[in-house]
Scaffold this motif. Structure first.
Motif, short mmCIF file in Angstrom:
data_model
loop_
_atom_site.label_atom_id
_atom_site.label_comp_id
_atom_site.label_asym_id
_atom_site.label_seq_id
_atom_site.Cartn_x
_atom_site.Cartn_y
_atom_site.Cartn_z
N LEU A 1 0.80 -1.22 0.00
CA LEU A 1 0.00 0.00 0.00
C LEU A 1 0.84 1.27 0.00
O LEU A 1 0.28 2.37 -0.14
CB LEU A 1 -0.91 0.02 1.24
N GLU A 2 2.13 1.16 0.13
CA GLU A 2 2.97 2.35 0.24
C GLU A 2 2.78 3.33 -0.92
O GLU A 2 2.62 4.54 -0.69
CB GLU A 2 4.44 1.97 0.38
N PRO A 3 2.78 2.88 -2.19
CA PRO A 3 2.59 3.85 -3.28
C PRO A 3 1.25 4.57 -3.20
O PRO A 3 1.18 5.79 -3.41
CB PRO A 3 2.68 2.99 -4.55
N LEU A 4 0.18 3.84 -2.87
CA LEU A 4 -1.15 4.46 -2.78
C LEU A 4 -1.20 5.46 -1.64
O LEU A 4 -1.72 6.57 -1.79
CB LEU A 4 -2.21 3.38 -2.57
N MET A 5 -0.64 5.10 -0.49
CA MET A 5 -0.66 5.99 0.66
C MET A 5 0.21 7.22 0.42
O MET A 5 -0.10 8.32 0.90
CB MET A 5 -0.21 5.26 1.93
N THR A 6 1.28 7.07 -0.35
CA THR A 6 2.12 8.22 -0.69
C THR A 6 1.35 9.19 -1.57
O THR A 6 1.42 10.41 -1.38
CB THR A 6 3.42 7.77 -1.38
N LEU A 7 0.59 8.66 -2.55
CA LEU A 7 -0.27 9.51 -3.37
C LEU A 7 -1.27 10.27 -2.49
O LEU A 7 -1.50 11.47 -2.68
CB LEU A 7 -1.03 8.68 -4.40
N ALA A 8 -1.85 9.55 -1.53
CA ALA A 8 -2.85 10.17 -0.67
C ALA A 8 -2.23 11.28 0.17
O ALA A 8 -2.80 12.38 0.30
CB ALA A 8 -3.49 9.12 0.24
N VAL A 9 -1.07 11.04 0.75
CA VAL A 9 -0.40 12.04 1.58
C VAL A 9 -0.08 13.28 0.75
O VAL A 9 -0.29 14.42 1.19
CB VAL A 9 0.87 11.46 2.22
N ASP A 10 0.41 13.08 -0.46
CA ASP A 10 0.73 14.24 -1.30
C ASP A 10 -0.53 15.03 -1.67
O ASP A 10 -0.48 16.26 -1.78
CB ASP A 10 1.47 13.79 -2.56
N GLU A 11 -1.64 14.34 -1.83
CA GLU A 11 -2.88 15.07 -2.12
C GLU A 11 -3.38 15.83 -0.91
O GLU A 11 -3.87 16.96 -1.02
CB GLU A 11 -3.95 14.10 -2.63
N PHE A 12 -3.25 15.25 0.28
CA PHE A 12 -3.60 15.99 1.48
C PHE A 12 -2.74 17.26 1.60
O PHE A 12 -3.23 18.32 1.96
CB PHE A 12 -3.41 15.13 2.73
N LEU A 13 -1.46 17.12 1.28
CA LEU A 13 -0.56 18.28 1.35
C LEU A 13 -0.93 19.34 0.32
O LEU A 13 -0.82 20.53 0.58
CB LEU A 13 0.88 17.81 1.13
N ARG A 14 -1.34 18.91 -0.86
CA ARG A 14 -1.76 19.88 -1.88
C ARG A 14 -3.06 20.57 -1.46
O ARG A 14 -3.17 21.79 -1.54
CB ARG A 14 -1.99 19.16 -3.22
N PHE A 15 -4.00 19.77 -1.01
CA PHE A 15 -5.35 20.27 -0.76
C PHE A 15 -5.38 21.23 0.43
O PHE A 15 -6.09 22.24 0.41
CB PHE A 15 -6.28 19.08 -0.52
N GLU A 16 -4.65 20.90 1.48
CA GLU A 16 -4.58 21.75 2.68
C GLU A 16 -3.11 21.86 3.07
O GLU A 16 -2.65 21.16 3.99
CB GLU A 16 -5.39 21.14 3.82
N SER A 17 -2.37 22.72 2.42
CA SER A 17 -0.94 22.83 2.67
C SER A 17 -0.69 23.26 4.11
O SER A 17 -1.22 24.26 4.57
CB SER A 17 -0.30 23.84 1.72
N SER A 18 0.13 22.47 4.80
CA SER A 18 0.45 22.78 6.19
C SER A 18 1.06 24.18 6.31
O SER A 18 0.74 24.93 7.23
CB SER A 18 1.43 21.74 6.75
N ASN A 19 1.96 24.49 5.41
CA ASN A 19 2.59 25.81 5.35
C ASN A 19 2.01 26.53 4.15
O ASN A 19 2.24 26.14 3.01
CB ASN A 19 4.11 25.66 5.22
#
Length: 424
Positions: free
Chosen positions: A294-312
Motif C-alpha cells: 500500500l505504500e505507493p497508494l498511501m504516498t499519493l494520498a499524503v501528497d494530495e492531502f498536502l496539496r489540498f490543505e498545505s500545512s505551510n
C-alpha cells in the motif's frame, strides 16, 4: 459534517478587493481558498498596502523558487523592524536554515541531510509504527478524544525528539515553544504574541545549551543523531558556531513538528468532509492491510492531502534587484509573499483543484517548497503521514467528528488546534 463555512460570492469579492495580510477578517481563516482563487484570476501578482507583493500562481512561485540568485531567503532586512534589533526572535529567525542563503544554508542543510538518508529514515519506521499503535491503543480505551492533541501532535514531537535524542522527560514544553515561535511569523502580531515568542526562544535556548553540553561530553551516533552530527560538523573542518548550532536545533524541532501535525490533522478532518474519498481509501486498505504493497497508494494520498490543505501556506523572498514576475516589474528590495495554498489549487496545473482526489497522479504541489530550499525533511514527513493516517483509518474506519474543529486562526500555518472525535 461540513467544517468550513462557505463564503458568499459577494464576501469573496469584498475580501479580495481589500486583501491585506496584516488585516485579515476572521471569516478568511475558515476557508481562504475562494479568496485565493479570486486573487489568482484578477491580481496574481498583487501590490499590497505595505508595498510588498503577493503571488498566487503556481508558475510564478516556481519561477521565484528557481531563481535563488535574484530572490533571497535572508530575512534580516524584513525581520529587524518586526522583532527589534538584538531580540531573541530576530536572532533565531535570521540564523535558522530556512531563512538564510548560502553559505550558511548550504552548510546546515548538508549536515542535516547526512542524518536523513533513505536508510536512516527506513530505520525509523519500526519505532514510528510502535508509537502510532501505542497512541491508537489509548484512543481505543478512551473511545475517542482529540485528533490533534491525542494523536497528530504527539507523533512529530516524538520523532524529532528522537532525531535530536532529547530525553523523553524533557519533551513536554517542546510543542508550546514551537507554536509560540512559529506563531511569531504571522504577518501581524499582538504584543502578547510577540512577548510569548521572545520568551519561548530564550527558554528553548537555555534548555538547548544544557543538552548540547551534555552531548559534547557523551556523543551519539552521528549517522542517526542529528545533534551529534551538527556538533561534529562534516569532518572536513566545516562546523557551525554555537549560535548557529542552537538556533538550527530549534528550527529542526519546529519545522518537523508544526507542519507534520497539520498534515495529519488536516487529512483526518478532510476525510470527514469527503466521505467518498474516505471510503475509496478504506476499500484499498481493507481489513488486513499489506502496508508494503500500500505504500505507493498511501504516498499519493499524503501528497494530495498536502496539496489540498498545505500545512505551510505562505513563503517569503526578497528581490535583490529589479526583476519581472508574471509580467509585473518588481523593484529592487521588493518583499514577496509566495502563497503556496493558492498555487496548490491553480487550475492551470491541477485538474479539478478544489476537489480532494487521493489518486491524483503527477501531483506537482509546492507544500515542500521547491529548488534549493525544498524541505530537507520531506521524506520523513511523508513517512509519518503515511503511517499515521493509514494505521488510524485501518484501526478506526468509522471515526466521526463530535464537534466543529477549531482552526488555529493563522494565515501562514494551516491546521487545527482541536478536533474532537469518537471512534464509533
Amino acid at each position: 459534517m461540513q467544517v468550513t463555512q462557505p463564503l458568499t460570492p459577494q464576501r469573496v469579492r469584498e475580501i479580495a478587493a481589500g486583501f491585506d495580510l496584516r488585516a485579515l477578517p476572521p471569516d478568511f481563516h475558515a476557508n481562504p481558498y475562494p479568496v485565493y482563487a479570486a486573487l489568482r484570476a484578477s491580481e496574481p501578482v498583487r501590490a499590497m498596502p505595505d508595498g510588498s507583493w503577493f503571488l498566487t500562481r503556481h508558475a510564478d512561485l516556481v519561477a521565484v523558487y528557481r531563481d535563488a540568485q535574484v530572490f533571497s531567503s535572508d530575512k534580516k532586512v524584513e525581520f529587524t523592524p518586526k522583532y527589534g534589533a538584538g531580540s531573541p526572535l530576530l536572532e533565531h529567525h535570521t540564523t535558522s536554515l530556512v531563512f538564510n542563503d548560502p553559505p550558511l544554508h548550504t552548510r546546515v542543510r548538508k549536515l542535516i541531510m547526512g542524518a536523513l538518508t533513505r536508510r536512516a529514515i527506513a530505520d525509523m519506521e519500526p519505532g514510528l509504527v510502535t508509537l502510532v499503535d501505542h497512541l491508537l491503543d489509548g484512543i481505543a480505551v478512551r473511545g475517542g478524544g482529540d485528533l490533534v492533541e491525542d494523536f497528530a501532535s504527539a507523533i512529530p514531537v516524538e520523532i524529532i525528539g528522537n532525531l535530536l535524542d532529547v530525553p523523553h522527560a524533557d519533551r513536554a514544553p517542546l510543542r508550546g515553544w514551537s507554536l509560540a515561535i512559529l506563531g511569531a511569523l504571522e504577518p501581524k502580531l499582538t504584543p502578547e504574541q510577540e512577548e510569548l515568542g521572545q520568551r519561548s526562544v530564550r527558554e528553548f535556548l537555555d534548555y538547548l545549551r544544557v543538552l548540547v553540553a551534555e552531548r559534547r561530553r557523551h556523543p551519539g551516533d552521528p549517522e542517526h543523531d542529528v545533534l551529534t552530527r551538527l556538533i561534529r560538523g562534516d569532518g572536513a573542518g566545516e562546523q557551525l558556531s554555537e549560535t548557529e548550532l542552537l538556533h538550527n536545533c530549534i528550527f529542526i524541532l519546529n519545522a518537523g513538528h508544526e507542519t507534520t501535525t497539520n498534515l495529519i490533522g488536516n487529512a483526518l478532518v478532510a476525510l470527514q468532509e469527503w466521505p467518498a474519498e474516505k471510503e475509496r481509501l478504506l476499500e484499498s486498505i481493507g481489513p488486513h492491510p499489506d502496508w508494503n504493497a500500500l505504500e505507493p497508494l498511501m504516498t499519493l494520498a499524503v501528497d494530495e492531502f498536502l496539496r489540498f490543505e498545505s500545512s505551510n501556506q505562505l513563503g517569503n523572498r526578497r528581490a535583490l534587484r529589479s526583476c519581472q514576475v508574471g509580467g509585473v516589474t518588481l523593484p529592487e528590495g521588493a518583499l514577496v509573499t509566495l502563497c503556496i495554498g493558492a498555487a496548490n489549487r491553480d487550475p492551470a496545473v491541477f485538474a479539478n483543484p478544489e476537489m480532494l482526489d487521493l489518486r491524483r497522479e503527477n501531483n506537482r504541489h509546492l507544500a515542500f517548497g521547491f529548488g534549493v530550499h525544498q524541505c530537507a525533511g520531506l521524506s520523513l514527513a511523508r513517512l509519518e503521514g503515511r503511517i499515521a493516517i493509514g494505521r488510524f483509518l485501518a484501526r478506526f474506519p468509522g471515526y466521526r467528528l463530535t464537534g466543529t474543529p477549531t482552526r488555529g486562526g493563522r494565515a501562514r500555518f494551516r491546521g487545527f488546534l482541536r478536533a474532537p472525535f469518537a471512534i464509533a
